[in-house]
Write a protein that holds these residues in place. Structure first.
Motif, PDB file in Angstrom:
ATOM      1  N   LEU B   6      -6.298  13.326-109.418  1.00  0.00           N
ATOM      2  CA  LEU B   6      -6.234  12.025-108.034  1.00  0.00           C
ATOM      3  C   LEU B   6      -4.807  12.051-106.809  1.00  0.00           C
ATOM      4  O   LEU B   6      -3.809  11.809-108.086  1.00  0.00           O
ATOM      5  N   LYS B   7      -4.899  11.778-106.121  1.00  0.00           N
ATOM      6  CA  LYS B   7      -3.379  11.653-105.383  1.00  0.00           C
ATOM      7  C   LYS B   7      -3.585  10.983-104.343  1.00  0.00           C
ATOM      8  O   LYS B   7      -3.891  10.902-103.020  1.00  0.00           O
ATOM      9  N   GLU B   8      -2.684   9.595-104.208  1.00  0.00           N
ATOM     10  CA  GLU B   8      -2.631   8.742-103.969  1.00  0.00           C
ATOM     11  C   GLU B   8      -4.206   8.461-102.670  1.00  0.00           C
ATOM     12  O   GLU B   8      -4.822   8.307-101.730  1.00  0.00           O
ATOM     13  N   ILE B   9      -5.357   7.900-103.733  1.00  0.00           N
ATOM     14  CA  ILE B   9      -7.083   7.522-103.927  1.00  0.00           C
ATOM     15  C   ILE B   9      -6.662   6.270-103.405  1.00  0.00           C
ATOM     16  O   ILE B   9      -6.586   5.652-103.374  1.00  0.00           O
ATOM     17  N   ASN B  10      -7.543   6.273-102.053  1.00  0.00           N
ATOM     18  CA  ASN B  10      -7.547   4.760-101.298  1.00  0.00           C
ATOM     19  C   ASN B  10      -9.642   4.449-101.131  1.00  0.00           C
ATOM     20  O   ASN B  10      -9.654   5.990-100.263  1.00  0.00           O
ATOM     21  N   LYS B  11      -9.826   3.557-100.558  1.00  0.00           N
ATOM     22  CA  LYS B  11     -11.303   3.361-100.281  1.00  0.00           C
ATOM     23  C   LYS B  11     -11.415   2.782 -99.580  1.00  0.00           C
ATOM     24  O   LYS B  11     -10.943   1.547-100.351  1.00  0.00           O
ATOM     25  N   PHE B  12     -12.210   2.515 -98.952  1.00  0.00           N
ATOM     26  CA  PHE B  12     -12.516   1.076 -97.824  1.00  0.00           C
ATOM     27  C   PHE B  12     -14.154   1.192 -97.639  1.00  0.00           C
ATOM     28  O   PHE B  12     -14.411   2.076 -96.891  1.00  0.00           O
ATOM     29  N   PHE B  13     -14.607  -0.062 -98.061  1.00  0.00           N
ATOM     30  CA  PHE B  13     -15.489  -0.395 -97.522  1.00  0.00           C
ATOM     31  C   PHE B  13     -16.117  -1.228 -96.566  1.00  0.00           C
ATOM     32  O   PHE B  13     -15.680  -2.975 -96.763  1.00  0.00           O
ATOM     33  N   ASP B  14     -16.628  -1.203 -95.429  1.00  0.00           N
ATOM     34  CA  ASP B  14     -16.608  -2.100 -94.284  1.00  0.00           C
ATOM     35  C   ASP B  14     -15.457  -2.978 -94.571  1.00  0.00           C
ATOM     36  O   ASP B  14     -15.040  -4.557 -94.037  1.00  0.00           O
ATOM     37  N   GLY B  51     -18.035  13.066-105.757  1.00  0.00           N
ATOM     38  CA  GLY B  51     -18.696  13.720-104.161  1.00  0.00           C
ATOM     39  C   GLY B  51     -19.515  12.818-103.897  1.00  0.00           C
ATOM     40  O   GLY B  51     -20.042  12.739-102.736  1.00  0.00           O
ATOM     41  N   LEU B  52     -20.011  11.943-104.439  1.00  0.00           N
ATOM     42  CA  LEU B  52     -20.496  10.561-103.778  1.00  0.00           C
ATOM     43  C   LEU B  52     -20.415   9.666-102.567  1.00  0.00           C
ATOM     44  O   LEU B  52     -21.771   9.424-102.128  1.00  0.00           O
ATOM     45  N   GLU B  53     -19.312   9.892-102.746  1.00  0.00           N
ATOM     46  CA  GLU B  53     -18.970   8.740-102.000  1.00  0.00           C
ATOM     47  C   GLU B  53     -17.845   9.280-101.342  1.00  0.00           C
ATOM     48  O   GLU B  53     -16.809   9.798-101.889  1.00  0.00           O
ATOM     49  N   ALA B  54     -17.885   9.117-100.197  1.00  0.00           N
ATOM     50  CA  ALA B  54     -16.168   9.459 -99.304  1.00  0.00           C
ATOM     51  C   ALA B  54     -14.592   8.944 -99.758  1.00  0.00           C
ATOM     52  O   ALA B  54     -14.974   8.202-100.195  1.00  0.00           O
ATOM     53  N   ILE B  55     -13.878   9.583 -99.359  1.00  0.00           N
ATOM     54  CA  ILE B  55     -12.703   9.484 -99.903  1.00  0.00           C
ATOM     55  C   ILE B  55     -12.020   8.825 -98.277  1.00  0.00           C
ATOM     56  O   ILE B  55     -12.352   9.728 -97.734  1.00  0.00           O
ATOM     57  N   ASN B  68     -12.281  17.607-101.071  1.00  0.00           N
ATOM     58  CA  ASN B  68     -11.910  16.699-100.906  1.00  0.00           C
ATOM     59  C   ASN B  68     -13.893  16.679-100.060  1.00  0.00           C
ATOM     60  O   ASN B  68     -14.433  15.603 -99.466  1.00  0.00           O
ATOM     61  N   GLY B  69     -13.550  17.694 -99.057  1.00  0.00           N
ATOM     62  CA  GLY B  69     -14.653  18.013 -98.692  1.00  0.00           C
ATOM     63  C   GLY B  69     -15.998  18.493 -99.132  1.00  0.00           C
ATOM     64  O   GLY B  69     -17.247  18.928 -98.383  1.00  0.00           O
TER      65      GLY B  69
END
Lengths: 283, 363
Positions: B6-14, B51-55, B68-69
């Protein structure tokens, strides 16, 4: 359940239940008894000596015979069945896909679209038939079964969509996610996992849609005119009430025979149907 | 093979920053556990790997290929869900075979793999049943079996034991460990239970508020926590903390607050030379406290009043008041202690932890 002394159970449970049952079942009893009473008894004045409206000692098939031999009741039955099945099928297919999309695919305005679909269901049919009549006339569909098969979905699709939306929301999202990790595409996951799990919901939507179109009156009255095209509710009321003359025997026999298919559909699917209404997914 | 990076993974939800700059290397055959309180981003991270949640940004690669894709089905992973997610309308056999059927395996191969997995998990006699006819533990096994038959590169577990009762959970924990040793497949396991994390993991990732707090082997986290959060989260009962002021007297360092005055051992004092006159957070685990005897006079000691005595059989937990601080000590089951007793406790000098009072990082 009600606890305590036996009289409490009687007063608060059995007696109210019996009264309730009597209240609900009496119209059906009246329908059955009227359809087998000979005309002589039916039109006897209330103050005559042997007046007995709740029972007959001389049941007759005369009214049923009249229905099938003197009217087009058989064609009405066939028309109603065909129209109800076809419009239910169309509405179910659309409702299942639309319900799935609205509850599972995250697209902009999914929520407001769902509400909009529900609002269309709230438009009263007694108003909607006016513009629809125009459309039916322009497409030359008047007096054909298609005038109903294509217009019933206007209220059945919103209904099925709304019901299926709720049901799909109750199906755990993980089932689908697991299927997709297992190697299914979204389409396959829906086909092999979500829809089979949602069968009770689909059945209840189907039964409701079938009943609604079976009993529908306004559109059938407006769009169909020739006697051989009519459905049971319209046929029975228009052909067996002539002016102020009510042919009570055949009328009730027609109502009875017309409600039997719906009753069978209900009792046959009742287990699934109840499960569908409560939205339970066993597993 | 099954190396996940995992490299520099970020996730924003709303607009909520749920996962922040996560960098991780999960080695082939490793059992990696993500642990943290609920809402810390551990499940989101797992779902991004699945892969159930987009990065939102960053790269996830499996065996060197960026995925990723890729759709979940193309990542060659298997996942076990918290609620098992068994297909309710299929038999156990069909549940386990579904993934193989979707991948167009030949019937004999499907048969072989399902029977093999059923044999490993001891569910061979349940294959014809429906999920609703199974107990919680059996459902759990079927969910595991469904993952095993695929022979994936990586197993993902999302709190798989949290729906089981306490006894079964301990049993399944051992079985999971054995299963991992037997199959040797890379596993990523999410839990909020630090005991599961410590017992199962080859390495453990502690997360809080979407940020990785520390990555390390279980004992490393226990012995050298990187900050106050890790120190308090790992270990049960939790570590005791006390804010103290560091002062110097007669050449040695003293840590004190209203109820506590401890002469710091040399090794700790070395680290705190720069903090004289300032506040620091002192941490000591309940199991590192002992009732002081005459031999312990040169150890750091303090007085406490016992408020609650919890008999656990194998140990006794003492809730006690030290000045204004509440502390917990775990002592020998043979100790005779009663509520209201005033006792003197000694702490093992080498087991004393100190944290910066502001940043909470270990000093």
């Amino acid at each position: 359940m009600i606890e305590g002394a036996r009289w409490r159970k009687w007063v608060f449970f059995y007696v109210p239940m019996v009264l309730f049952l009597l209240f609900l079942l009496f119209p059906f009893y009246w329908m059955v008894i009227t359809s087998v009473r000979p005309d002589g008894e039916l039109y006897r004045p209330w103050n005559s000596i042997n007046y007995n409206p709740f029972w007959t000692w001389k049941p007759t098939w005369e009214h049923v015979r009249y229905l099938f031999e003197e009217t087009l009741f058989a064609s009405w039955l066939w028309n109603t069945t065909f129209i109800a099945l076809a419009s239910t099928a169309i509405s179910l297919v659309c409702g299942v896909f639309a319900g799935y999309a609205l509850s599972r695919l995250n697209f902009p305005f999914a929520g407001s679209l769902g509400t909009a679909i529900f609002i269309t269901y709230l438009v009263p049919q007694t108003l909607l038939f006016i513009p629809l009549a125009e459309i039916i006339r322009n497409y030359r569909l008047g007096d054909t079964p298609w005038s109903l098969i294509l217009t019933y979905p206007t209220f059945l699709i919103p209904f099925c969509t709304w019901l299926m939306m709720g049901y799909f929301k109750a199906v755990p999202k993980e089932l689908e996610e697991c299927a997709r990790i297992d190697g299914a595409s979204r389409w396959q996951a829906m086909l092999y996992i979500v829809i089979p799990v949602a069968i009770p919901g689909i059945l209840s939507a189907g039964i409701f849609a079938f009943t609604l179109s079976w009993n529908e009156f306004i559109y059938a009255l407006v769009f169909l005119s020739s006697p051989e095209q009519k459905t049971v509710p319209v046929g029975v009321t228009s052909e067996l009430i002539r002016g102020d003359v009510f042919y009570w025997g055949p009328l009730m026999a027609g109502a009875l025979l017309g409600s039997i298919p719906v009753a069978i559909a209900y009792s046959f699917f009742v287990e699934h149907y109840v499960a569908g209404l409560t939205g339970s997914v066993k597993g | 093979m099954g190396q996940v990076v995992l490299k520099e993974i970020n996730k924003f939800f709303d607009g909520v920053h749920a996962v922040k700059d996560v960098n991780l290397q999960i080695r082939d055959k490793e059992f990696m556990v993500f642990v943290g309180p609920s809402g810390c981003g551990k499940t989101t991270t797992l779902r991004m790997i699945a892969g159930l949640e987009a990065i939102s940004s960053g790269d996830i690669s499996i065996d060197g290929n960026v995925v990723n894709g890729l759709a979940p089905m193309d990542r060659d992973i298997a996942m076990v869900f918290q609620n098992y997610a068994l297909y309710p309308h299929m038999s156990v056999y069909d549940n386990m075979a579904f993934g193989l059927k979707m991948r167009k395996f030949e019937k004999p191969e499907i048969d072989k793999r399902v029977l093999e997995a059923a044999d490993i998990l001891g569910i061979g006699d349940l294959l014809k049943r429906r999920p609703r006819q199974l107990s919680g533990g059996q459902r759990q096994r079927v969910a595991l079996g469904r993952a095993i038959v695929r022979h994936p590169r990586v197993f993902l577990f999302d709190e798989p034991l949290s729906n089981l009762d306490a006894k079964l959970r301990v049993q399944m924990r051992v079985e999971l460990k054995k299963l991992h040793l037997r199959l040797g497949t890379t596993a990523i396991y999410v839990t909020h239970d630090q005991v599961e994390a410590m017992t199962l993991g080859d390495r453990v990732v502690v997360m809080k508020d979407g940020v990785v707090q520390q990555v390390g082997e279980p004992l490393e986290l226990y012995n050298q926590p990187a900050n106050k959060f890790v120190a308090g989260f790992i270990g049960s009962p939790a570590m005791n903390f006390a804010v103290v002021t560091v002062t110097e007297a007669n050449g040695s360092l003293i840590a004190e607050n209203s109820g506590l005055r401890i002469k710091l051992p040399d090794e700790t004092a070395q680290r705190l030379r720069g903090h004289i006159g300032r506040e620091v957070m002192l941490g000591v685990r309940p199991e590192d406290l002992t009732v002081a005897g005459s031999a312990d006079l040169d150890l750091p000691c303090f007085d406490a009043v016992i408020e609650v005595v919890e008999q656990l059989g194998s140990e006794i937990l003492l809730d006690m008041k030290v000045g204004e601080n509440i502390m917990v000590a775990s002592v020998e089951p043979t100790a005779r202690v009663r509520v209201g007793d005033k006792l003197r406790f000694a702490m093992r000098p080498s087991r004393l932890h100190v944290f910066n009072a502001q940043t909470e990082a270990a000093i």
